[in-house]
Motif scaffolding. Structure first.
Motif, PDB file in Angstrom:
ATOM      1  N   ASN A 174      -5.431   1.287   5.015  1.00 28.45           N
ATOM      2  CA  ASN A 174      -6.012   0.496   3.929  1.00 28.45           C
ATOM      3  C   ASN A 174      -4.951  -0.256   3.133  1.00 28.45           C
ATOM      4  O   ASN A 174      -5.219  -1.325   2.577  1.00 28.45           O
ATOM      5  N   VAL A 175      -3.748   0.311   3.079  1.00 28.91           N
ATOM      6  CA  VAL A 175      -2.640  -0.384   2.428  1.00 28.91           C
ATOM      7  C   VAL A 175      -2.177  -1.536   3.303  1.00 28.91           C
ATOM      8  O   VAL A 175      -1.914  -2.646   2.812  1.00 28.91           O
ATOM      9  N   ALA A 176      -2.069  -1.292   4.600  1.00 22.38           N
ATOM     10  CA  ALA A 176      -1.613  -2.325   5.531  1.00 22.38           C
ATOM     11  C   ALA A 176      -2.531  -3.540   5.503  1.00 22.38           C
ATOM     12  O   ALA A 176      -2.067  -4.683   5.587  1.00 22.38           O
ATOM     13  N   SER A 177      -3.834  -3.301   5.381  1.00 19.68           N
ATOM     14  CA  SER A 177      -4.790  -4.411   5.373  1.00 19.68           C
ATOM     15  C   SER A 177      -4.814  -5.146   4.040  1.00 19.68           C
ATOM     16  O   SER A 177      -5.380  -6.231   3.932  1.00 19.68           O
ATOM     17  N   ARG A 178      -4.194  -4.547   3.030  1.00 13.69           N
ATOM     18  CA  ARG A 178      -4.144  -5.161   1.684  1.00 13.69           C
ATOM     19  C   ARG A 178      -2.713  -5.235   1.177  1.00 13.69           C
ATOM     20  O   ARG A 178      -2.459  -5.106  -0.006  1.00 13.69           O
ATOM     21  N   LEU A 179      -1.777  -5.475   2.080  1.00 11.01           N
ATOM     22  CA  LEU A 179      -0.364  -5.443   1.723  1.00 11.01           C
ATOM     23  C   LEU A 179       0.015  -6.466   0.643  1.00 11.01           C
ATOM     24  O   LEU A 179       0.753  -6.118  -0.284  1.00 11.01           O
ATOM     25  N   PRO A 180      -0.474  -7.708   0.709  1.00 11.83           N
ATOM     26  CA  PRO A 180      -0.138  -8.658  -0.373  1.00 11.83           C
ATOM     27  C   PRO A 180      -0.631  -8.177  -1.737  1.00 11.83           C
ATOM     28  O   PRO A 180       0.078  -8.317  -2.745  1.00 11.83           O
ATOM     29  N   GLU A 181      -1.839  -7.602  -1.778  1.00 19.02           N
ATOM     30  CA  GLU A 181      -2.377  -7.094  -3.039  1.00 19.02           C
ATOM     31  C   GLU A 181      -1.555  -5.906  -3.533  1.00 19.02           C
ATOM     32  O   GLU A 181      -1.296  -5.770  -4.737  1.00 19.02           O
ATOM     33  N   PHE A 182      -1.144  -5.046  -2.604  1.00 15.61           N
ATOM     34  CA  PHE A 182      -0.323  -3.892  -2.973  1.00 15.61           C
ATOM     35  C   PHE A 182       1.020  -4.350  -3.538  1.00 15.61           C
ATOM     36  O   PHE A 182       1.498  -3.822  -4.549  1.00 15.61           O
ATOM     37  N   PHE A 183       1.621  -5.346  -2.902  1.00 15.21           N
ATOM     38  CA  PHE A 183       2.901  -5.882  -3.381  1.00 15.21           C
ATOM     39  C   PHE A 183       2.734  -6.529  -4.754  1.00 15.21           C
ATOM     40  O   PHE A 183       3.581  -6.341  -5.641  1.00 15.21           O
ATOM     41  N   ASP A 184       1.655  -7.293  -4.942  1.00 14.92           N
ATOM     42  CA  ASP A 184       1.394  -7.917  -6.243  1.00 14.92           C
ATOM     43  C   ASP A 184       1.227  -6.857  -7.329  1.00 14.92           C
ATOM     44  O   ASP A 184       1.692  -7.038  -8.465  1.00 14.92           O
ATOM     45  N   SER A 185       0.566  -5.752  -6.991  1.00 15.00           N
ATOM     46  CA  SER A 185       0.372  -4.664  -7.951  1.00 15.00           C
ATOM     47  C   SER A 185       1.703  -4.031  -8.331  1.00 15.00           C
ATOM     48  O   SER A 185       1.932  -3.683  -9.492  1.00 15.00           O
ATOM     49  N   PHE A 186       2.593  -3.908  -7.349  1.00 11.84           N
ATOM     50  CA  PHE A 186       3.925  -3.355  -7.616  1.00 11.84           C
ATOM     51  C   PHE A 186       4.708  -4.279  -8.547  1.00 11.84           C
ATOM     52  O   PHE A 186       5.355  -3.820  -9.498  1.00 11.84           O
ATOM     53  N   VAL A 187       4.640  -5.578  -8.301  1.00 12.46           N
ATOM     54  CA  VAL A 187       5.326  -6.552  -9.151  1.00 12.46           C
ATOM     55  C   VAL A 187       4.748  -6.510 -10.569  1.00 12.46           C
ATOM     56  O   VAL A 187       5.484  -6.584 -11.555  1.00 12.46           O
ATOM     57  N   GLN A 188       3.427  -6.387 -10.673  1.00 11.12           N
ATOM     58  CA  GLN A 188       2.790  -6.287 -11.988  1.00 11.12           C
ATOM     59  C   GLN A 188       3.294  -5.071 -12.749  1.00 11.12           C
ATOM     60  O   GLN A 188       3.537  -5.145 -13.963  1.00 11.12           O
TER      61      GLN A 188
END
Length: 226
Positions: free
Chosen positions: A11-25
């Motif tokens: 589920n993380v792999a399929s939403r990797l850009p969103e996960f990265f954006d959340s980390f940056v936030q």
């Protein structure tokens, strides 16, 4: 690596850009609220040290006011404080959601804790140095700048590291009220939609982030001290 990520954290792999954006936030929230809180906490911490009994600018009224306000805000659980501050946050920041809306409650929530830490760091400065500075005719501001703040730098770095780690935890908590970041990502997907790999991935990233910050803070304090 990509196959391992897809296998262990689908589920993380399929939403990797969103996960990265959340980390940056999360990094943005920690950076902005940490910087603002640092300035406020140094001012409050200095105020507590110099106005207490035996301080260079003893002022019982101001000391008790700052002391009681810190105790008051520290007694309120952060999640309740963040929810209670929603109207004020919306008024001041224009929104109560996302990283922008999370900064104000994070500052209000962490500053009392940070102020106590700064007070403790400055209190560890050798009183003999303060007395020597007074005997040399240094002004109150000069003593604050050249004795308390300069001699207290290693301790300030250590307590700042502790505070940043606590702040990371609060950024995760503020995700419950729509604050964005990894906390919001983990709650929306990992908790509410039962994507447990999202929760574990968030935990791993936060643990690594905290370990890096703790190591950097310890090394920096040692370099400054020696």
């Amino acid at each position: 690596m990509a196959d391992m990520l897809s296998s262990w954290f689908p589920n993380v792999a399929s939403r990797l850009p969103e996960f990265f954006d959340s980390f940056v936030q999360t990094l943005i929230m920690v950076g902005v609220s940490g910087a603002v809180s640092f300035v406020l906490s140094v001012a409050i911490g200095v105020g507590l040290v110099v106005t207490r009994r035996g301080g260079i600018k003893r002022n019982g009224f101001l000391f008790n006011l700052l002391d009681k306000l810190i105790d008051l805000f520290r007694s309120i659980p952060f999640i309740i404080l963040a929810a209670a501050l929603v109207p004020v946050t919306r008024l001041m920041m224009g929104t109560a959601i996302g990283p922008r809306g999370a900064v104000f409650p994070l500052v209000v929530g962490i500053t009392p804790f940070f102020s106590r830490q700064i007070e403790s760091a400055l209190s560890s400065v050798d009183p003999g140095l303060v007395e020597a500075a007074e005997s040399m005719g240094m002004t109150g501001w000069q003593i604050i700048r050249h004795v308390y703040l300069r001699e207290g730098i290693p301790s300030i770095i250590r307590v700042s590291t502790i505070t940043i780690i606590s702040l990371i935890g609060e950024t995760a908590t503020v995700g419950i009220v729509g604050g964005g970041g990894l906390g919001d990502f983990a709650i929306r997907l990992g908790y509410q939609r039962y994507m447990y790999d999202v929760t574990w991935a968030t935990i791993i990233v936060l643990v690594v982030l905290i370990a890096v910050i703790e190591l950097f803070g310890r090394l920096l304090a040692e370099v400054v001290e020696h």
